[in-house]
Design an enzyme around this catalytic site. Structure first.
Site, PDB file in Angstrom:
ATOM      1  N   GLU A 296      48.459  21.372   7.125  1.00  0.00           N
ATOM      2  CA  GLU A 296      49.555  22.348   7.158  1.00  0.00           C
ATOM      3  C   GLU A 296      49.079  23.692   7.700  1.00  0.00           C
ATOM      4  O   GLU A 296      49.236  24.740   7.060  1.00  0.00           O
ATOM      5  CB  GLU A 296      50.179  22.490   5.761  1.00  0.00           C
ATOM      6  CG  GLU A 296      50.757  21.171   5.261  1.00  0.00           C
ATOM      7  CD  GLU A 296      51.496  21.262   3.948  1.00  0.00           C
ATOM      8  OE1 GLU A 296      51.142  22.117   3.111  1.00  0.00           O
ATOM      9  OE2 GLU A 296      52.436  20.467   3.751  1.00  0.00           O
ATOM     10  N   ASP A 375      54.352  13.531  -1.028  1.00  0.00           N
ATOM     11  CA  ASP A 375      54.237  14.853  -1.629  1.00  0.00           C
ATOM     12  C   ASP A 375      55.003  14.985  -2.937  1.00  0.00           C
ATOM     13  O   ASP A 375      56.060  15.605  -2.965  1.00  0.00           O
ATOM     14  CB  ASP A 375      54.730  15.904  -0.629  1.00  0.00           C
ATOM     15  CG  ASP A 375      54.276  17.307  -1.008  1.00  0.00           C
ATOM     16  OD1 ASP A 375      53.416  17.423  -1.889  1.00  0.00           O
ATOM     17  OD2 ASP A 375      54.791  18.275  -0.413  1.00  0.00           O
ATOM     18  N   GLU A 403      58.006  21.294  -8.406  1.00  0.00           N
ATOM     19  CA  GLU A 403      58.491  21.616  -7.065  1.00  0.00           C
ATOM     20  C   GLU A 403      59.664  20.738  -6.630  1.00  0.00           C
ATOM     21  O   GLU A 403      60.676  21.235  -6.156  1.00  0.00           O
ATOM     22  CB  GLU A 403      57.337  21.482  -6.058  1.00  0.00           C
ATOM     23  CG  GLU A 403      57.787  21.713  -4.620  1.00  0.00           C
ATOM     24  CD  GLU A 403      56.634  21.666  -3.623  1.00  0.00           C
ATOM     25  OE1 GLU A 403      55.483  21.420  -4.028  1.00  0.00           O
ATOM     26  OE2 GLU A 403      56.900  21.877  -2.426  1.00  0.00           O
TER      27      GLU A 403
HETATM   28  C1  BDP Z   1      53.340  20.853  -0.914  1.00  0.00           C
HETATM   29  C2  BDP Z   1      53.850  22.232  -1.093  1.00  0.00           C
HETATM   30  C3  BDP Z   1      53.045  23.271  -0.390  1.00  0.00           C
HETATM   31  C4  BDP Z   1      51.572  23.069  -0.662  1.00  0.00           C
HETATM   32  C5  BDP Z   1      51.161  21.682  -0.279  1.00  0.00           C
HETATM   33  C6  BDP Z   1      49.739  21.340  -0.679  1.00  0.00           C
HETATM   34  O1  BDP Z   1      55.197  22.267  -0.645  1.00  0.00           O
HETATM   35  O2  BDP Z   1      53.493  24.510  -0.839  1.00  0.00           O
HETATM   36  O3  BDP Z   1      50.813  23.996   0.000  1.00  0.00           O
HETATM   37  O4  BDP Z   1      51.964  20.739  -0.938  1.00  0.00           O
HETATM   38  O5  BDP Z   1      49.577  20.542  -1.600  1.00  0.00           O
HETATM   39  O6  BDP Z   1      53.773  20.156  -2.026  1.00  0.00           O
HETATM   40  O7  BDP Z   1      48.798  21.815  -0.080  1.00  0.00           O
END
Ligand code: BDP
Length: 690
Positions: A296, A375, A403
């Site tokens: 990301e 996720d 989340e």
């Molecule tokens: C996702 C989240 C994000 C996190 C990412 C992570 O939306 O904010 O940075 O995972 O685990 O669930 O790195």
């Protein structure tokens, strides 16, 4: 009542018997030399005194051996090595060898009533003290105790996603308790109180800053902030919690000190060694680094044509001389994919990236693997990477912060989900190769193993926003200590500790609400394991196509004929091929794929019949009508408890449950309407679909 004391309010005992018991044990004696890890033992003794004082309504004290009355009950904390009277008789060698470095044993001496908590090391005494307090608080008898406990998972960790500006990524309970205005908060009391909460459920490690490490947090490992980090580490140390930091893989570049972060460049290696040396000079028992790299948009070794083993090993080398570890996250996938490309499957990514690297990581590297391949959705299959690298240490990553499960505005007790994850049989080494045996390190004989989870706390008065969301933090700790505890037993413990034992109706009602809540949440949100359908970015509330035409790789492919992702080997992305034999077969075939994961693995027509006998479309309608109704029922169940607890506490939860009930209707209508308009198939029961 603001909820600040969480599950440690130690309410005055309700029964005469319980009260008498707590009154009897108000003296705590420490039988250990000061040099034996004094601070943690002092915490254990102080916790017992504080707890018993509150439970009995009379003062309690930590006294010297000499001040103890010759007869009568008291509590003694003793290391095996201590010279306390009767230790050899109470804890013979056979018992001692059963107790690991963090375990404890506890016995009530029949003639005197003395309760002795004994352990090989101070942390065990702390956990034993909290265990005993749980018994007192639950109103249980402490006669004839003969307990031996060891934590099943060596690493029992919380990851904070806190930023130094005070915000928390995916935080739903206020601001950071660690940081504000790009500095550490001056008042550390809250951190101290948090450390108690963690220790009380057996947590032994914490990382305090976000895995997405921005400019300011990059400086946490520099002289500017190390004194503050050391101060926080010292607070946690008193409660046997080790401190970790998330680091920026490109720190040498970001700080303008080197032109590259190439892990094979000697200058980069030397840079990290120097920095790591500084960290240990400030914090001799520092835990290590948590790293999100090449994920990301975070920097990582890929920039330099290196792989994750190169990257992780370089950091590990710097930590090795001090016994520190690298926790390297496997949440690595292409977040800029073309949504038109049906073959690129985000679910495959972690396994495809990491599996080939098995055996290449240094012995002080642990790979941290999210429970599912996507996720933290309400329902996902288990990540096939878990256990698939027998020569590499792994920890399981869970998400306590809600989340995707209602953001602590909806009730969603996650322990049942975690139990399912831990009980899942990967079949990697024959039947019974469960995730809990992988997490504990037992299956592959791993030296480093355990569970980490993303925190759900903030500076809200009650820590978690929704008061009942405290049960998730409590449950996470307890389950990580012992994955055999049932969801319902953990719920009951938490309720008794939080609300007291006064009302059986309250205990049973809240327990049922907690146990039902995950299923209820699932039923009115994304159906049959397909996931997402949430609003982009903040991820709260329904938006069926919110991510459908974006680059994140989370699609459901709904059209007028059908829905779901074909991840089969035969015709789809081949993701199913990442599972071991029996699981591969079960997921590959439409006949055997479990209903709740159907749309994760298969693309089917709306008229496809589930094992339940319903069609997919009728299942969607039914679960959504039902889920919204059940959300209303939760609110009604809580309403019926008015008067049996503090009014403010009751109101706070009632407000959230009302919001949930309203919001569940929105979910119901958005989902039902979307699918009705797509496929034109009417609800068999003729209910209103807009
Ligand atoms: C996702 C989240 C994000 C996190 C990412 C992570 O939306 O904010 O940075 O995972 O685990 O669930 O790195």
């Amino acid at each position: 009542e603001d909820g600040y004391l969480a599950w440690l309010p130690y309410r005055r005992q309700e029964t005469k018997e319980g009260l008498e018991r707590c009154k009897a044990y108000r003296q705590i004696v420490v039988a250990a030399a000061a040099e034996d890890g004094g601070a943690v033992i002092q915490s254990a003794a102080a916790e017992l005194a504080r707890g018993l004082e509150s439970l009995s309504g009379l003062s309690a004290a930590v006294v010297n051996e000499g001040e103890v009355p010759e007869s009568g009950a008291y509590i003694q904390l003793a290391l095996f090595s201590s010279p306390a009277a009767g230790m050899d008789r109470l804890f013979p060698a056979a018992v001692r060898t059963e107790i690991g470095p963090e375990g404890f044993t506890m016995q009530t001496e029949a003639d005197t009533g003395r309760i002795v908590i004994a352990a090989a090391a101070p942390a065990g005494l702390l956990y034993g003290a909290f265990h005993l307090l749980r018994l007192f608080a639950a109103g249980q008898s402490v006669d004839g105790l003969n307990i031996q406990e060891n934590p099943v998972n060596p690493l029992r960790m919380i990851n904070h996603w806190d930023n130094m500006d005070g915000s928390i990524e995916r935080g739903y309970a206020g601001k950071s308790i660690f940081f504000e205005n790009n500095r550490f908060k001056a008042d550390k009391q809250r951190i101290r109180d948090y450390a108690r909460l963690l220790a009380s459920v057996g947590i032994n490690a914490v990382s305090i800053n976000n895995v997405n490490v921005h400019k300011q947090e990059t400086l946490l490992i520099t002289e500017e902030f190390l004194p503050d980090v050391a101060e926080v580490a010292a607070i946690f140390r008193e409660y046997a919690v080790k401190l970790f930091l998330s680091v920026n893989y490109a720190a040498p570049v970001e700080m303008g000190e080197l032109p590259t972060a190439d892990p094979l460049d000697p200058a980069v290696q030397a840079w990290w060694q120097r920095r790591t040396q500084d960290v240990y000079a400030a914090i001799p028992d520092f835990g290590g680094y948590v790293v999100k790299a090449d994920s990301e948009n975070r920097p990582g070794p890929f920039t330099y044509g290196r792989d994750h083993a190169d990257g992780a090993n370089m950091l590990a080398e710097g930590l090795e001389p001090y016994g520190g570890i690298v926790i390297w996250r496997c949440f690595v996938y292409n977040c800029k994919q073309d949504w038109r490309d049906r073959k690129t499957d985000r679910a495959r990514a972690a396994y495809d990236h990491f599996k080939p690297l098995d055996g290449r990581f240094k012995d002080n590297v642990i790979l941290q693997v999210k429970n599912g391949p996507i996720d933290f959705q309400v329902r996902e299959p288990i990540s096939p990477l878990l256990g698939a690298m027998p020569s590499t240490h792994q920890v399981l990553e869970l998400q306590i912060t809600q989340e995707y499960t209602g953001q602590q505005r909806h009730l969603c007790y996650l322990v049942p989900q975690w139990r399912e994850i831990l009980d899942f049989d990967t079949h990697l080494k024959g039947n019974g190769s469960t995730v809990k045996r992988i997490a504990s390190g037992e299956l592959h004989g791993s030296r480093l193993a355990g569970i980490a989870a993303v925190s759900n706390i903030g500076d809200d008065a009650n820590w978690t926003g929704h008061r009942l969301a405290q049960a998730n933090l409590y449950g996470y700790g307890r389950l990580t200590w012992n994955p055999e505890l049932t969801s319902s037993a953990i719920a009951e413990e938490w309720i008794r500790l939080t609300f007291g034992n006064g009302s059986e109706k309250l205990i049973r009602t809240v327990q049922q609400m907690l146990l039902d809540s995950w299923g209820i949440y699932e039923s009115y949100t994304a159906p049959l394991g397909v996931g997402f359908m949430v609003n982009p970015d903040h991820h709260y509330g329904p938006n069926v196509e919110g991510y459908e035409y974006s680059m994140w790789g989370t699609y459901h492919f709904a059209d007028w004929q059908g829905i779901g992702v074909d991840r089969t080997k035969a015709t789809g992305t081949g993701y199913t091929g990442q599972y071991a034999g029996p699981n591969f077969e079960r997921y590959e075939s439409l006949e055997t794929c479990p209903d709740e994961l159907l749309l994760f693995f298969h693309h089917v027509p709306y008229t496809h019949k589930l094992h339940s006998g319903k069609t997919v479309i009728q299942h969607i309608y039914d679960t959504h009508f039902d889920g919204a109704e059940q959300a209303e029922r939760l609110a009604a169940q809580w309403e019926a408890l008015a008067g049996s607890m503090d009014e403010g506490l009751h109101r706070q939860v009632a407000e959230r449950l009302a919001e949930q009930a309203e919001h569940a209707k929105e979910w119901r209508d958005r989902i039902n309407t979307y699918f009705y308009r797509r496929c034109g198939i009417a609800d068999e029961q003729g209910r209103t679909i807009y």
